[in-house]
Design a protein around this motif. Structure first.
Motif, PDB file in Angstrom:
ATOM      1  N   LEU A 177     -51.517 -17.035  46.617  1.00  0.00           N
ATOM      2  CA  LEU A 177     -50.882 -16.479  45.413  1.00  0.00           C
ATOM      3  C   LEU A 177     -50.037 -17.519  44.697  1.00  0.00           C
ATOM      4  O   LEU A 177     -50.124 -17.654  43.472  1.00  0.00           O
ATOM      5  CB  LEU A 177     -50.000 -15.278  45.784  1.00  0.00           C
ATOM      6  CG  LEU A 177     -50.678 -13.927  45.860  1.00  0.00           C
ATOM      7  CD1 LEU A 177     -49.706 -12.880  46.392  1.00  0.00           C
ATOM      8  CD2 LEU A 177     -51.235 -13.504  44.520  1.00  0.00           C
ATOM      9  N   GLU A 178     -49.221 -18.246  45.441  1.00  0.00           N
ATOM     10  CA  GLU A 178     -48.376 -19.277  44.829  1.00  0.00           C
ATOM     11  C   GLU A 178     -49.221 -20.348  44.139  1.00  0.00           C
ATOM     12  O   GLU A 178     -48.904 -20.775  43.032  1.00  0.00           O
ATOM     13  CB  GLU A 178     -47.472 -19.917  45.886  1.00  0.00           C
ATOM     14  CG  GLU A 178     -46.297 -19.056  46.282  1.00  0.00           C
ATOM     15  CD  GLU A 178     -45.368 -18.748  45.115  1.00  0.00           C
ATOM     16  OE1 GLU A 178     -45.011 -19.673  44.355  1.00  0.00           O
ATOM     17  OE2 GLU A 178     -45.006 -17.573  44.958  1.00  0.00           O
ATOM     18  N   LYS A 183     -50.822 -18.964  40.986  1.00  0.00           N
ATOM     19  CA  LYS A 183     -49.830 -18.787  39.922  1.00  0.00           C
ATOM     20  C   LYS A 183     -49.664 -20.089  39.148  1.00  0.00           C
ATOM     21  O   LYS A 183     -49.512 -20.090  37.940  1.00  0.00           O
ATOM     22  CB  LYS A 183     -48.498 -18.343  40.525  1.00  0.00           C
ATOM     23  CG  LYS A 183     -47.475 -17.894  39.506  1.00  0.00           C
ATOM     24  CD  LYS A 183     -46.194 -17.469  40.189  1.00  0.00           C
ATOM     25  CE  LYS A 183     -46.059 -15.987  40.146  1.00  0.00           C
ATOM     26  NZ  LYS A 183     -44.770 -15.496  40.651  1.00  0.00           N
ATOM     27  N   ASP A 216     -52.975 -17.886  35.291  1.00  0.00           N
ATOM     28  CA  ASP A 216     -52.368 -16.554  35.350  1.00  0.00           C
ATOM     29  C   ASP A 216     -53.392 -15.448  35.585  1.00  0.00           C
ATOM     30  O   ASP A 216     -53.131 -14.495  36.322  1.00  0.00           O
ATOM     31  CB  ASP A 216     -51.583 -16.262  34.069  1.00  0.00           C
ATOM     32  CG  ASP A 216     -50.304 -17.079  33.972  1.00  0.00           C
ATOM     33  OD1 ASP A 216     -49.812 -17.535  35.029  1.00  0.00           O
ATOM     34  OD2 ASP A 216     -49.805 -17.266  32.851  1.00  0.00           O
ATOM     35  N   PHE A 249     -54.405 -15.441  39.130  1.00  0.00           N
ATOM     36  CA  PHE A 249     -53.290 -14.914  39.914  1.00  0.00           C
ATOM     37  C   PHE A 249     -53.305 -13.394  39.922  1.00  0.00           C
ATOM     38  O   PHE A 249     -53.183 -12.769  40.976  1.00  0.00           O
ATOM     39  CB  PHE A 249     -51.958 -15.442  39.351  1.00  0.00           C
ATOM     40  CG  PHE A 249     -50.756 -14.774  39.943  1.00  0.00           C
ATOM     41  CD1 PHE A 249     -50.324 -15.092  41.218  1.00  0.00           C
ATOM     42  CD2 PHE A 249     -50.057 -13.816  39.223  1.00  0.00           C
ATOM     43  CE1 PHE A 249     -49.209 -14.473  41.771  1.00  0.00           C
ATOM     44  CE2 PHE A 249     -48.950 -13.186  39.759  1.00  0.00           C
ATOM     45  CZ  PHE A 249     -48.527 -13.516  41.036  1.00  0.00           C
ATOM     46  N   ALA A 303     -53.900 -11.099  43.124  1.00  0.00           N
ATOM     47  CA  ALA A 303     -52.794 -10.199  43.463  1.00  0.00           C
ATOM     48  C   ALA A 303     -53.266  -8.745  43.514  1.00  0.00           C
ATOM     49  O   ALA A 303     -52.808  -7.972  44.359  1.00  0.00           O
ATOM     50  CB  ALA A 303     -51.661 -10.343  42.453  1.00  0.00           C
ATOM     51  N   VAL A 313     -46.952  -7.046  37.482  1.00  0.00           N
ATOM     52  CA  VAL A 313     -47.295  -8.462  37.676  1.00  0.00           C
ATOM     53  C   VAL A 313     -47.317  -9.187  36.338  1.00  0.00           C
ATOM     54  O   VAL A 313     -46.840 -10.320  36.225  1.00  0.00           O
ATOM     55  CB  VAL A 313     -48.639  -8.608  38.419  1.00  0.00           C
ATOM     56  CG1 VAL A 313     -49.111 -10.044  38.416  1.00  0.00           C
ATOM     57  CG2 VAL A 313     -48.499  -8.111  39.841  1.00  0.00           C
ATOM     58  N   GLU A 350     -43.888  -9.985  35.360  1.00  0.00           N
ATOM     59  CA  GLU A 350     -43.411 -11.158  36.111  1.00  0.00           C
ATOM     60  C   GLU A 350     -43.861 -12.448  35.431  1.00  0.00           C
ATOM     61  O   GLU A 350     -43.078 -13.380  35.257  1.00  0.00           O
ATOM     62  CB  GLU A 350     -43.996 -11.165  37.530  1.00  0.00           C
ATOM     63  CG  GLU A 350     -43.326 -10.297  38.528  1.00  0.00           C
ATOM     64  CD  GLU A 350     -44.033 -10.380  39.889  1.00  0.00           C
ATOM     65  OE1 GLU A 350     -44.470 -11.489  40.289  1.00  0.00           O
ATOM     66  OE2 GLU A 350     -44.149  -9.333  40.545  1.00  0.00           O
ATOM     67  N   ILE A 351     -45.135 -12.488  35.047  1.00  0.00           N
ATOM     68  CA  ILE A 351     -45.694 -13.684  34.414  1.00  0.00           C
ATOM     69  C   ILE A 351     -45.025 -13.931  33.070  1.00  0.00           C
ATOM     70  O   ILE A 351     -44.637 -15.053  32.755  1.00  0.00           O
ATOM     71  CB  ILE A 351     -47.225 -13.555  34.246  1.00  0.00           C
ATOM     72  CG1 ILE A 351     -47.892 -13.583  35.627  1.00  0.00           C
ATOM     73  CG2 ILE A 351     -47.781 -14.661  33.362  1.00  0.00           C
ATOM     74  CD1 ILE A 351     -49.352 -13.200  35.613  1.00  0.00           C
ATOM     75  N   LYS A 380     -41.622 -15.334  33.527  1.00  0.00           N
ATOM     76  CA  LYS A 380     -41.715 -16.751  33.900  1.00  0.00           C
ATOM     77  C   LYS A 380     -41.996 -17.595  32.666  1.00  0.00           C
ATOM     78  O   LYS A 380     -41.372 -18.632  32.456  1.00  0.00           O
ATOM     79  CB  LYS A 380     -42.808 -16.963  34.935  1.00  0.00           C
ATOM     80  CG  LYS A 380     -43.021 -18.410  35.309  1.00  0.00           C
ATOM     81  CD  LYS A 380     -44.289 -18.565  36.144  1.00  0.00           C
ATOM     82  CE  LYS A 380     -44.661 -20.001  36.336  1.00  0.00           C
ATOM     83  NZ  LYS A 380     -45.325 -20.635  35.242  1.00  0.00           N
TER      84      LYS A 380
END
Length: 158
Positions: free
Chosen positions: A113-114, A117, A121, A124, A128, A143, A146-147, A150
């Motif tokens: 996942l990391e 990411k 995207d 990811f 996920a 999710v 979250e993106i 970021k």
């Protein structure tokens, strides 16, 4: 090295060169019996790793499964093969150098996942959705939030 075409044990190396940022050696081989040509890769393996599944079952670590996970998540995405290979090699190096012989599958999934990411995207979110077992549209929305958060932080730093 056994020939994959005829099974002969007498194959010859015709060319060797570094691969995967110097973490592997790519060898072109030829079989003198059937004239078949094929490529092999040699990698350093620090220790034998075992994956501890959620069910408690233990299976040998298989690098090709890790590669396949990336390929599925990144299908039809504009990510260079070399970047994928670097991500996979990085995960394998971290796992081998952790000192642990048994690695929980959840730990491997989190590292994937990391890496995804950082790569893409969309990939990811795809990974996920399976890894976190999404069952509702709200799971995707969280999710994506979250993106977006970021991305907002990254733009604020510019």
């Amino acid at each position: 090295m056994r020939c994959p075409f005829c099974g002969s044990l007498d194959t010859q190396v015709k060319d060797s060169r570094p691969a995967e940022d110097g973490t592997a050696i790519r060898r072109r081989r030829i079989c003198p019996d059937c004239a078949g040509r094929f490529t092999t890769f040699e990698r350093v393996q620090l220790r034998e790793l075992t994956v501890l599944k959620k069910t408690g079952r233990k299976v040998p670590f298989d690098r090709s499964k890790l590669v396949r996970s990336f390929e599925i998540a990144l299908r039809k995405r504009p990510v260079d093969e070399e970047r994928i290979e670097r991500a996979v090699s990085g995960i394998v190096r971290r796992l081998e150098s952790s000192g642990e012989v048994e690695i929980p599958s959840e730990q491997i999934g989190l590292q994937v996942l990391e890496s995804l990411k950082a790569l893409d995207d969309v990939a990811f979110v795809r990974y996920a959705s399976v890894y976190r077992d999404f069952s509702h549209a709200e799971d995707f929305e969280k999710v994506i939030e979250e993106i977006n958060a970021k991305i907002g932080r990254d733009h604020a730093l510019d």
